[in-house]
Enzyme design. Structure first.
Site, PDB file in Angstrom:
ATOM      1  N   TYR A  16      57.619 -21.531 -24.902  1.00 57.96           N
ATOM      2  CA  TYR A  16      57.472 -20.435 -23.942  1.00 57.96           C
ATOM      3  C   TYR A  16      56.003 -20.043 -23.772  1.00 57.96           C
ATOM      4  CZ  TYR A  16      58.402 -15.827 -21.831  1.00 57.96           C
ATOM      5  OH  TYR A  16      58.435 -14.730 -20.997  1.00 57.96           O
ATOM      6  N   GLN A  23      57.924 -19.366 -30.378  1.00 56.66           N
ATOM      7  CA  GLN A  23      57.877 -19.536 -28.925  1.00 56.66           C
ATOM      8  C   GLN A  23      56.747 -20.477 -28.500  1.00 56.66           C
ATOM      9  OE1 GLN A  23      57.834 -15.653 -26.926  1.00 56.66           O
ATOM     10  NE2 GLN A  23      60.040 -15.860 -26.648  1.00 56.66           N
ATOM     11  N   GLY A  66      67.214  -7.973 -13.715  1.00 57.87           N
ATOM     12  CA  GLY A  66      66.129  -7.559 -14.589  1.00 57.87           C
ATOM     13  C   GLY A  66      64.816  -7.335 -13.878  1.00 57.87           C
ATOM     14  N   GLY A  74      54.086  -7.192 -20.808  1.00 56.08           N
ATOM     15  CA  GLY A  74      54.452  -7.046 -22.202  1.00 56.08           C
ATOM     16  C   GLY A  74      55.959  -6.951 -22.329  1.00 56.08           C
ATOM     17  N   ASP A 101      64.124 -20.233 -27.932  1.00 57.40           N
ATOM     18  CA  ASP A 101      63.242 -20.013 -29.074  1.00 57.40           C
ATOM     19  C   ASP A 101      63.664 -20.814 -30.300  1.00 57.40           C
ATOM     20  OD1 ASP A 101      62.086 -18.221 -27.370  1.00 57.40           O
ATOM     21  OD2 ASP A 101      62.680 -16.416 -28.479  1.00 57.40           O
ATOM     22  N   THR A 123      64.093 -18.693 -21.931  1.00 59.63           N
ATOM     23  CA  THR A 123      63.624 -18.881 -23.294  1.00 59.63           C
ATOM     24  C   THR A 123      64.581 -19.815 -24.026  1.00 59.63           C
ATOM     25  OG1 THR A 123      64.842 -16.943 -24.078  1.00 59.63           O
ATOM     26  CG2 THR A 123      62.539 -16.600 -23.422  1.00 59.63           C
TER      27      THR A 123
END
Length: 240
Positions: free
Chosen positions: A147, A144, A13, A178, A88, A86
């Protein structure tokens, strides 16, 4: 001077794009990974980088891993703290494990990875440290709190470390990406993804290369007058 770059989470990624951009800029690149050995091997072949397995949430593993990288490639001059996870959940339903795992990996890794390298950078009078935060560390996000807290903490870490090391030729900066078109976003429901894109003024998701180009710029020797800054690469979604 030959640049030796170490990128955490640098085989998939966003991390893979960062590794590729630094390699294209002439750096010798080492990338860490934790779980996906197949992706790491693919990155090693396709990007021409060295790959090393360890968990950035484990301070002892980071100390040993950094020593292994420097023995193999030489003194690290560029550190990109990119690895993150993450977990969440709405805060009233969040478990202690979800909180602790995200804080340990996303924020604790700042200490774990930087502490073994900062002494050598200070002795040599040169270093580039680039920390990957998030737009959600800037503005917050429902579901989040863990996070966002970790990613916001990175910004304070960045500013303080920059002040401590500015006179030693070391720059420390943060990038707050973003929403980018990565495997993590591919898991979202289509309607949720449409809502996200609708909130981005440029009208599209980012791509990993948008962030990687900023990393390569900050990693260059010519970027020596830029330190303690946070760069928002988010298509105008958050204007800090």
């Amino acid at each position: 001077m030959e640049q030796i770059a170490l990128v955490t989470g640098g085989t998939r990624g966003l991390g893979a794009a960062i590794s590729a951009a630094l390699r294209a800029a002439g750096c010798r690149v080492a990338a860490t990974y934790h779980h996906d050995a197949q992706a790491a091997e693919q990155a090693r072949h396709s990007l021409g980088i060295a790959v090393f397995p360890w968990d950035v949430a484990d301070a002892g593993a980071c100390e040993q891993g950094v020593a292994t990288v420097q023995e193999a490639l030489g003194p690290v001059t560029v550190l990109v703290n990119n690895a993150g996870i993450t977990a969440d959940a709405m805060f009233h339903k969040m478990s202690a494990a979800q909180w602790e795992d995200v804080l340990r990996t996303n924020l604790g890794s700042m200490f774990n990875m930087t502490r073994p390298l900062i002494g050598g950078m200070r002795e040599r009078g040169y270093g580039r440290i680039i920390n990957i935060s998030s737009v959600n560390g800037r503005k917050g996000q429902v579901g989040q709190t863990n996070y966002a807290a970790a990613k916001a903490g990175i910004l304070g870490f960045t500013r303080s470390l920059a002040l401590e090391n500015a006179r030693h030729g070391i720059t420390v900066n943060a990038i707050a990406p973003g929403y980018c078109d990565t495997a993590m976003l591919a898991e979202l429901r289509p309607e949720r993804l449409q809502t996200i894109v609708a909130g981005i003024p440029v009208g599209r998701l980012g791509v990993p290369e948008d962030v990687a180009r900023m990393v390569a710029f900050l990693a260059a020797p010519e970027a020596g007058f830029i330190t303690g800054a946070t760069f928002d690469v988010n298509g105008g979604q958050y204007l800090g």
